[in-house]
Write a protein that holds these residues in place. Structure first.
Motif, PDB file in Angstrom:
ATOM      1  N   PRO A 447      -2.233 -19.555  10.014  1.00 18.40           N
ATOM      2  CA  PRO A 447      -2.745 -19.018   8.736  1.00 18.40           C
ATOM      3  C   PRO A 447      -2.402 -17.539   8.605  1.00 18.40           C
ATOM      4  CG  PRO A 447      -4.433 -20.286   9.911  1.00 18.40           C
ATOM      5  CD  PRO A 447      -3.308 -20.103  10.865  1.00 18.40           C
ATOM      6  N   ALA A 448      -2.349 -17.073   7.407  1.00 22.35           N
ATOM      7  CA  ALA A 448      -2.030 -15.662   7.157  1.00 22.35           C
ATOM      8  C   ALA A 448      -3.202 -14.779   7.556  1.00 22.35           C
ATOM      9  CB  ALA A 448      -1.687 -15.448   5.696  1.00 22.35           C
ATOM     10  N   SER A 449      -2.868 -13.604   8.043  1.00 14.57           N
ATOM     11  CA  SER A 449      -3.906 -12.647   8.410  1.00 14.57           C
ATOM     12  C   SER A 449      -4.516 -12.033   7.157  1.00 14.57           C
ATOM     13  CB  SER A 449      -3.308 -11.542   9.293  1.00 14.57           C
ATOM     14  OG  SER A 449      -2.378 -10.777   8.543  1.00 14.57           O
ATOM     15  N   GLU A 450      -5.582 -11.296   7.352  1.00 17.93           N
ATOM     16  CA  GLU A 450      -6.152 -10.557   6.241  1.00 17.93           C
ATOM     17  C   GLU A 450      -5.221  -9.410   5.829  1.00 17.93           C
ATOM     18  OE1 GLU A 450     -10.035  -9.242   7.154  1.00 17.93           O
ATOM     19  OE2 GLU A 450     -10.888 -11.251   7.361  1.00 17.93           O
ATOM     20  N   CYS A 451      -5.249  -9.070   4.583  1.00 15.02           N
ATOM     21  CA  CYS A 451      -4.381  -8.010   4.070  1.00 15.02           C
ATOM     22  C   CYS A 451      -4.947  -6.641   4.468  1.00 15.02           C
ATOM     23  CB  CYS A 451      -4.254  -8.109   2.552  1.00 15.02           C
ATOM     24  SG  CYS A 451      -3.430  -9.619   1.991  1.00 15.02           S
ATOM     25  N   VAL A 452      -4.060  -5.767   4.900  1.00  9.89           N
ATOM     26  CA  VAL A 452      -4.412  -4.406   5.284  1.00  9.89           C
ATOM     27  C   VAL A 452      -3.507  -3.459   4.520  1.00  9.89           C
ATOM     28  CG1 VAL A 452      -4.556  -2.743   7.173  1.00  9.89           C
ATOM     29  CG2 VAL A 452      -5.214  -5.122   7.548  1.00  9.89           C
ATOM     30  N   VAL A 453      -4.087  -2.358   4.061  1.00 10.40           N
ATOM     31  CA  VAL A 453      -3.348  -1.390   3.256  1.00 10.40           C
ATOM     32  C   VAL A 453      -2.827  -0.276   4.157  1.00 10.40           C
ATOM     33  CG1 VAL A 453      -3.484   0.271   1.355  1.00 10.40           C
ATOM     34  CG2 VAL A 453      -4.695  -1.914   1.206  1.00 10.40           C
ATOM     35  N   TYR A 454      -1.538  -0.026   4.077  1.00  5.57           N
ATOM     36  CA  TYR A 454      -0.872   1.100   4.746  1.00  5.57           C
ATOM     37  C   TYR A 454      -0.326   2.034   3.674  1.00  5.57           C
ATOM     38  CZ  TYR A 454      -0.929  -0.691   9.545  1.00  5.57           C
ATOM     39  OH  TYR A 454      -1.314  -1.101  10.798  1.00  5.57           O
ATOM     40  N   MET A 455      -0.187   3.284   4.034  1.00  2.44           N
ATOM     41  CA  MET A 455       0.274   4.285   3.078  1.00  2.44           C
ATOM     42  C   MET A 455       1.401   5.107   3.680  1.00  2.44           C
ATOM     43  SD  MET A 455      -2.043   6.873   0.824  1.00  2.44           S
ATOM     44  CE  MET A 455      -1.428   7.591  -0.698  1.00  2.44           C
ATOM     45  N   THR A 456       2.433   5.329   2.914  1.00  2.00           N
ATOM     46  CA  THR A 456       3.536   6.173   3.366  1.00  2.00           C
ATOM     47  C   THR A 456       3.181   7.647   3.213  1.00  2.00           C
ATOM     48  OG1 THR A 456       4.508   5.992   1.163  1.00  2.00           O
ATOM     49  CG2 THR A 456       5.287   4.449   2.835  1.00  2.00           C
TER      50      THR A 456
END
Length: 738
Positions: A447-456
């Motif tokens: 199953p897909a993991s939970e979404c996590v936000v990354y920032m450049t």
């Protein structure tokens, strides 16, 4: 012994002359001068001498050998072979001095006291004595020619400091040399004092020790990591072994159950076949018996008379017809071989397949973004997985979180990687991206993991070079963000141009929330300034550099306050009023821009202290120069209110008129020499504003001002002409001491 040694002065080894020879006989004084040993040992020596002299000549070899061994053991003389040979011959000259040798192994503990008692110039600890302390570890040894350890003597130094002072360290040869030798062999070599070389060697050793400690820590961390990996592998294999054992035990139980079921089924079929065959066998026997009986009856009928035969034949015919009409089963109902039995091993195959089948992995977990893990175009994403899962690859997906058009979802991107981390490139700066990941093996995806936000990281800021203000003690640096989305903070980095390493950061200011910063600096220096933007992803690249100087106050003219009739040059230091501008109609009133007074303000750095600048003027131009508060009325002339202080010049009919205006008031001052360059000194500390004629170093006038806040330079042209501003210059001496 310890108490006596503690009370004696510390003795150090000294260098003995090369022509110095020491003999064992010199170590001993007459008996009346030296009494360091008990009398019993002295008596023993005399008794030995007397016994040796009184022994018969024939028994000398055996007795003398025993006596020598006893004396060697008593006086700790080591190997006594040489003395033995001499005593056997009877010609040893040393027998005469046995009385004068009150030495024993235990007497060495008083060697320092003996040295003090003998005026300090003998420096001998005893005959054949080992080094009594660490201070004599490097002492020189001298013997009387036999080169034996039995005759060693330790020379106690007295002037070691002078010898060390005479030594220097040759850096070229890496060895200590005498100062007198520097002028000969080491003339062109680099030499340094011995103490300095020692300190340098200690520093180098400390650095190496620090490096070794660092390497040890790294190796320990690596070893701990290997230990963790080892434990994890051991645990995983232990679990796999338990799983295999459980599966194989289950398979064996299933096979045993199948075996019992099949054996039981075969037994029942065997019994049924045997019963059927037995029934057929019994029936065949009965039929054979009946056939035999009929045959016998027929034979008997053949021997009877015709009348009896006919009677019996009719009855026999009926009986025989009935028997023949009876169907006899002559087919075997049970075959001797068992038919092929198809065994159902589907459940066993399923169990066997479960052993070799790897379960699909569970959903990975993406780690939160760590600081400084991104650049303006890339970001490093990391995730983790349960240790029991077997994974062949990962599918990393991401998409930007920007506002998209209605009805259109943002574009998604997918990457296949083998590791539990990935550096994603070609991204937009200062932008949030949503990441999720799935794990895959030959069984299927997780199953897909939970979404996590990354920032450049952000884009580098853009420094506004024209808006930079500076003085001798500080600089106000302004810049633009360069990013659409807001950033967390900014960092200003400064490098002194005079430093040996221009690339190094001399000073830095971090955590700046706005797009400007007031930085304290050193006077009369040049600095190269860079600005970085920061967010959760990390710092941006450096901005384009800008050079500032702290030789004096530096500012630029503010275009937002400029009257429409005036023109400011590109460098922001020259203001011009042309002829054609005077014909335009008067602009509308404004709170920020001068409308009635044709003037412009300068952006002076808001620092308490002394500021100095100069204005180059034309003698035939009507101008006004001075200072004013930022909220000065833009419809009034400079000097016509209490918010401005200025010097005004009027030229008419070859006459010059100078006024120093504040709140429409001016003192009665006459200036005979018209200045072509006016110096202005703004002194916050003393609340003064002074004007000077720079050409002749003349003081013109000084205002005593009450500055409740910071003021700005002001410049006005009432007729066509120009004013050229000189700032960022050092304060002249006649101004500095005013």
């Amino acid at each position: 012994m310890d108490g006596e040694a503690a009370g004696t002065p510390e003795l150090r080894p000294a260098r003995a002359p090369q022509d110095f020879h020491f003999y064992p006989m010199d170590l001993y004084d007459p008996e009346d001068r030296l009494h360091l040993f008990p009398e019993e040992h002295l008596q023993t020596g005399r008794e030995v001498q007397a016994e040796m002299s009184s022994e018969p000549k024939g028994a000398a070899p055996r007795d003398l050998e025993e006596d020598v061994e006893e004396l060697v053991h008593l006086y700790a003389l080591g190997d006594g072979s040489e003395w033995d040979a001499e005593l056997v011959d009877g010609s040893s000259p040393h027998l005469e001095v046995w009385e004068q040798r009150p030495r024993m192994a235990g007497a060495h503990r008083d060697w320092r006291l003996g040295a003090e008692a003998e005026a300090g110039d003998r420096g001998c600890a005893g005959w054949g004595a080992p080094a009594p302390s660490r201070d004599l570890r490097e002492a020189y040894r001298y013997s009387h020619g036999r080169a034996s350890e039995e005759y060693e003597c330790y020379v106690i130094p007295e002037e070691e400091d002078e010898d060390e002072a005479a030594l220097v360290f040759c850096v070229t040869c890496k060895a200590p040399v005498r100062a007198l030798e520097v002028s000969d062999e080491h003339r062109e070599h680099e030499v340094t004092p011995l103490s300095k070389a020692l300190e340098s060697a200690k520093d180098e050793i400390h650095k190496n020790m620090f490096k070794l400690e660092k390497q040890i820590i790294e190796m320990e961390n690596f070893a701990n990591h290997l230990e963790e990996v080892f434990i994890t592998v051991e645990e995983n294999f232990g679990r796999q072994e338990q799983n295999f054992e459980s599966h194989y035990n289950e398979i064996l139980e299933t096979l045993a159950q199948k075996y019992e079921e099949k054996i039981q089924a075969l037994g029942e079929k065997k019994k049924a076949k045997l019963e059927t065959l037995y029934g057929q066998l019994v029936s065949c026997g009965e039929n054979l018996d009946t056939c035999k009986e009929l045959m016998e009856n027929i034979e008997e009928m053949c021997h009877e008379e015709k009348v009896d035969f006919i009677k019996d034949a009719v009855a026999m015919a009926d009986r025989l017809g009935k028997f023949l009409n009876t169907e006899t089963d002559v087919e075997i109902s049970a075959q001797p071989d068992f038919e092929d039995q198809t065994l159902d091993f589907s459940d066993v195959e399923q169990l066997m397949g479960s052993i070799n089948t790897i379960p699909a992995p569970s959903a990975p977990v993406i780690n939160p973004q760590t600081p400084n893990s991104a650049t303006g175009s890339s970001v490093r994403v990391c995730w983790s997985l349960y240790s029991d899962d077997t994974v062949e690859s990962y599918q990393l997906s991401y998409r930007p979180m920007q506002d998209s058009l209605p009805g259109k979802d943002p574009e998604e991107f997918t990457m296949t990687v083998k590791e539990t981390y990935c550096s994603v490139t070609n991204l937009m700066p200062n932008t949030q991206y949503e990441f999720w990941v799935t794990a895959q093996n030959r069984t299927g995806p997780s199953p897909a993991s939970e979404c996590v936000v990354y920032m450049t990281a952000p884009s580098p800021p853009i420094i506004k070079s024209k808006e930079i203000q500076s003085c001798e003690e500080a600089a106000l640096i302004c810049w633009e963000s360069g990013n659409l989305n807001p950033v967390d903070s900014y960092t200003v980095e400064l490098t002194q141009a005079e430093t040996p390493e221009p690339s190094g950061v001399t000073e830095s200011v971090v955590g700046i929330p706005t797009c400007e910063s007031l930085v304290q600096l050193h006077p009369r220096q040049s600095y190269t300034v860079y600005v970085r933007a920061l967010n959760v992803g990390g710092p941006s690249a450096r901005s384009e550099p800008v050079t500032i100087y702290t030789t004096g106050s530096s500012f630029h003219l503010n275009e937002h306050t400029c009257h429409p009739w005036l023109t400011i040059s590109e460098d922001g230091l020259t203001v011009v009023r042309s002829e054609r501008k005077t014909l335009a109609k008067e602009p509308l009133p404004s709170n920020t821009r001068f409308t009635r007074c044709v003037a412009v303000m300068g952006n002076l750095i808001p620092i308490r202290g002394r500021h100095y600048w100069e204005v180059e003027v034309d003698e035939r131009v009507d101008y006004t120069v001075g200072v004013a508060f930022e909220d000065v009325p833009k419809q009034d002339d400079l000097g016509a209110n209490c918010l401005s202080w200025c010097m005004r010049h009027r030229f008419a009919s070859s006459r010059h008129k100078y006024e120093f205006l504040h709140n429409k008031m001016t003192p009665d001052i006459r200036i005979t020499v018209s200045p072509r360059k006016i110096g202005i000194l703004l002194d916050y500390e003393n609340s003064k504003l002074s004007f000077f004629n720079v050409d002749i170093s003349q003081h013109l006038y000084t205002f005593s001002c009450q500055f409740y806040c910071f003021v700005h330079p002001c410049f006005s042209l009432e007729k066509p002409g120009c004013l050229k501003i000189h700032n960022g210059i050092a304060m002249p001496k006649h101004v500095a001491f005013y």
